[in-house]
Design a protein around this motif. Structure first.
Motif, mmCIF file in Angstrom:
data_model
loop_
_atom_site.group_PDB
_atom_site.id
_atom_site.type_symbol
_atom_site.label_atom_id
_atom_site.label_comp_id
_atom_site.label_asym_id
_atom_site.label_seq_id
_atom_site.Cartn_x
_atom_site.Cartn_y
_atom_site.Cartn_z
ATOM 1 N N ILE A 180 0.823 -1.207 0.000
ATOM 2 C CA ILE A 180 0.000 0.000 0.000
ATOM 3 C C ILE A 180 0.859 1.261 0.000
ATOM 4 O O ILE A 180 0.510 2.249 -0.644
ATOM 5 C CB ILE A 180 -1.018 -0.031 1.165
ATOM 6 N N GLU A 181 1.990 1.238 0.676
ATOM 7 C CA GLU A 181 2.878 2.409 0.696
ATOM 8 C C GLU A 181 3.405 2.713 -0.706
ATOM 9 O O GLU A 181 3.436 3.870 -1.130
ATOM 10 C CB GLU A 181 4.043 2.197 1.671
ATOM 11 N N ILE A 184 0.579 4.216 -2.709
ATOM 12 C CA ILE A 184 0.351 5.609 -2.308
ATOM 13 C C ILE A 184 1.351 6.514 -3.022
ATOM 14 O O ILE A 184 0.983 7.527 -3.618
ATOM 15 C CB ILE A 184 0.457 5.760 -0.770
ATOM 16 N N PRO A 197 -1.961 4.955 5.615
ATOM 17 C CA PRO A 197 -2.919 3.845 5.712
ATOM 18 C C PRO A 197 -3.489 3.754 7.116
ATOM 19 O O PRO A 197 -2.807 4.039 8.099
ATOM 20 C CB PRO A 197 -2.077 2.610 5.391
ATOM 21 N N LEU A 255 -5.330 -2.797 5.810
ATOM 22 C CA LEU A 255 -4.901 -1.408 5.847
ATOM 23 C C LEU A 255 -5.532 -0.756 4.639
ATOM 24 O O LEU A 255 -5.536 -1.338 3.544
ATOM 25 C CB LEU A 255 -3.372 -1.297 5.747
ATOM 26 N N VAL A 256 -6.061 0.466 4.800
ATOM 27 C CA VAL A 256 -6.781 1.100 3.699
ATOM 28 C C VAL A 256 -6.368 2.549 3.519
ATOM 29 O O VAL A 256 -5.932 3.212 4.454
ATOM 30 C CB VAL A 256 -8.320 1.024 3.908
ATOM 31 N N VAL A 257 -6.523 3.007 2.283
ATOM 32 C CA VAL A 257 -6.352 4.410 1.933
ATOM 33 C C VAL A 257 -7.352 4.695 0.819
ATOM 34 O O VAL A 257 -7.671 3.806 0.010
ATOM 35 C CB VAL A 257 -4.894 4.728 1.513
ATOM 36 N N GLU A 302 -10.793 2.732 -3.049
ATOM 37 C CA GLU A 302 -10.100 2.308 -1.833
ATOM 38 C C GLU A 302 -8.997 1.340 -2.235
ATOM 39 O O GLU A 302 -9.217 0.456 -3.061
ATOM 40 C CB GLU A 302 -11.077 1.612 -0.882
ATOM 41 N N CYS A 314 -6.539 -1.521 -0.556
ATOM 42 C CA CYS A 314 -6.471 -2.266 0.690
ATOM 43 C C CYS A 314 -5.409 -3.350 0.608
ATOM 44 O O CYS A 314 -5.227 -3.996 -0.412
ATOM 45 C CB CYS A 314 -7.819 -2.827 1.097
ATOM 46 N N GLN A 315 -4.709 -3.493 1.711
ATOM 47 C CA GLN A 315 -3.644 -4.477 1.836
ATOM 48 C C GLN A 315 -3.899 -5.312 3.080
ATOM 49 O O GLN A 315 -4.271 -4.767 4.130
ATOM 50 C CB GLN A 315 -2.295 -3.758 1.966
#
Length: 133
Positions: A85-86, A89, A104, A112-114, A127, A129-130
């Motif tokens: 996710i990083e 992003i 996140p 983990l979400v963003v 969204e 998600c990881q």
């Protein structure tokens, strides 16, 4: 992005929506979960490799309550599974996309979400998600 992880649907009455989607899917939801930080109760249905997530507000000031007031019930977001996710992003920011949360946060279903700003994705809330490792 690996796959559509789930489609989030904002609902006013989680119990009634669970009955509706159980009839549609031909099977009951497999999990419910409260996400206190977001002010929602969730319910999940599996369909193939993806899921349907029903979201009901637990407070009038939650994002789901505001969404239902503004748009009514219906599709709220599309979630994509990612491995890192990083990295996603950073990639999206370099592409010029705005994120609603740049760090996140813990979401439902051990993720983990963003979220990306819907104005940057043709009005669709995206969204990422990881799986929490």
């Amino acid at each position: 992005m690996k796959k559509i992880e789930h489609i989030g649907i904002a609902v006013s009455d989680l119990e009634a929506a669970n009955k509706t989607y159980a009839a549609v899917m031909g099977k009951p939801h497999y999990k419910t979960e409260a996400v206190l930080s977001e002010g929602v109760n969730t319910s999940f249905f599996e369909i193939g490799e993806s899921k349907i997530e029903l979201l009901a507000a637990t407070s009038a000031d939650s994002a789901i309550a505001k969404s239902i007031l503004k748009r009514g019930e219906g599709i709220h977001h599309i979630a994509f599974a990612v491995d890192d996710i990083e990295a996603e992003i950073n990639r999206l920011k370099k592409e010029g996309f705005r994120l609603l949360n740049e760090q996140p946060k813990q979401g439902a279903d051990s993720k983990l979400v963003v979220f990306m700003h819907p104005k940057d994705a043709n009005g669709v809330l995206i969204e990422l998600c990881q799986e929490i490792r």
